[in-house]
Design a protein around this motif. Sequence first.
Motif, short mmCIF file in Angstrom:
data_model
loop_
_atom_site.label_atom_id
_atom_site.label_comp_id
_atom_site.label_asym_id
_atom_site.label_seq_id
_atom_site.Cartn_x
_atom_site.Cartn_y
_atom_site.Cartn_z
N THR A 1 0.79 -1.35 0.29
CA THR A 1 -0.19 -0.08 -0.16
C THR A 1 0.75 1.22 0.04
OG1 THR A 1 -1.88 -1.28 1.23
CG2 THR A 1 -1.75 1.35 1.15
N LYS A 2 0.51 2.24 -0.96
CA LYS A 2 1.33 3.33 -0.87
C LYS A 2 0.56 4.38 -0.70
CE LYS A 2 4.76 2.41 -4.65
NZ LYS A 2 5.72 3.43 -4.57
N LEU B 1 -2.96 3.76 -2.75
CA LEU B 1 -3.04 3.09 -3.83
C LEU B 1 -2.50 1.64 -3.21
CD1 LEU B 1 -1.84 5.13 -7.03
CD2 LEU B 1 -4.23 4.35 -6.47
N ASN B 2 -3.04 0.54 -3.46
CA ASN B 2 -2.94 -0.90 -3.20
C ASN B 2 -2.30 -1.49 -4.50
OD1 ASN B 2 -3.61 -0.57 -0.30
ND2 ASN B 2 -5.61 -0.59 -1.21
N LEU B 3 -1.02 -1.96 -4.43
CA LEU B 3 -0.51 -2.51 -5.73
C LEU B 3 -0.13 -3.86 -5.27
CD1 LEU B 3 2.37 0.30 -6.17
CD2 LEU B 3 0.03 0.07 -7.10
N ILE C 1 -2.14 -1.74 -9.93
CA ILE C 1 -2.89 -1.10 -8.83
C ILE C 1 -4.13 -1.80 -8.88
CG2 ILE C 1 -4.40 1.11 -8.33
CD1 ILE C 1 -2.56 2.73 -10.28
N SER D 1 -6.68 -1.34 -6.24
CA SER D 1 -7.67 -0.59 -5.49
C SER D 1 -6.97 0.84 -4.77
CB SER D 1 -8.29 -1.50 -4.00
OG SER D 1 -7.21 -1.80 -3.26
N GLY D 2 -7.83 1.49 -4.48
CA GLY D 2 -7.31 2.85 -3.71
C GLY D 2 -8.16 3.85 -3.86
N ALA E 1 -6.70 -1.91 -11.85
CA ALA E 1 -6.40 -1.21 -13.19
C ALA E 1 -6.36 -2.20 -14.42
CB ALA E 1 -5.20 -0.32 -13.08
N GLN F 1 -1.81 2.64 -16.72
CA GLN F 1 -2.75 1.87 -16.03
C GLN F 1 -4.16 2.68 -15.93
OE1 GLN F 1 -1.64 -0.55 -12.60
NE2 GLN F 1 0.35 0.26 -12.61
N LEU G 1 -7.60 3.11 -14.37
CA LEU G 1 -8.30 2.59 -12.92
C LEU G 1 -9.63 3.13 -13.30
CD1 LEU G 1 -7.42 1.38 -10.39
CD2 LEU G 1 -7.08 3.80 -9.68
N TRP H 1 3.96 7.99 -12.33
CA TRP H 1 2.80 8.44 -11.25
C TRP H 1 2.18 9.83 -11.83
CZ3 TRP H 1 1.05 4.31 -9.41
CH2 TRP H 1 1.91 3.23 -9.18
#
Length: 193
Positions: A27-28, A60-62, A67, A69-70, A118, A127, A129, A150
């Motif tokens: 998770t970022k 963002l969850n990678l 990606i 989710s987020g 994504a 990506q 999303l 990003w």
Amino acid sequence: MEKNLYKSIIVTFLALLTPLSLISQMTKLIDVENSKIKWIGEELSGKNHYGSLKFKKGNLNLNNGVIISGNFIVDMKTINVEDLQGGSKQRLEGHLRSDDFFSVEKFSEAIFEAKSPAVVNKKEGIQILSGNLTIKGITHPAKIEIDDNWSAKLVFDRSKFDVRFRSGNFFQNLGDKLIYDEIAINAKIAFEK
């Protein structure tokens, strides 16, 4: 005896895989101070206004760099006009915060929440999303494109969120006073370390 051996092999195999799956998922958290959001709105006359906003928070969850989710939460009270100065700047910022536009006293946050992993376009290095965008308490589907550096891009139709001022979807005969409904948002996302 064979059943116990079989179970023990499966348990060992799963134990070995678990750390690998944890490593590939992360998770970022968005660094709100160092992330930048730019907006631009245009009139039929060719005139435009542009400025900035600030993130309130987001993550963002990678999984293996994709990606999954987020969400992003934008502080609408930070609407800033950058193409004007002095009284003109203050008047336009006040107007954008008013009920003619984004009603920021009532709706201080705009929220994008991803609804599915994504779609990766490796050729273009982006990506895509898909999720829900909420502005003024109204939610509609939206898509954000995020590249490998990003940088993110979102274009939304303001009229779908009851932002009516000089919109051709609500008023006729505006001539060159018409303001296009599409608003482009570009962001450079930085993450906490």
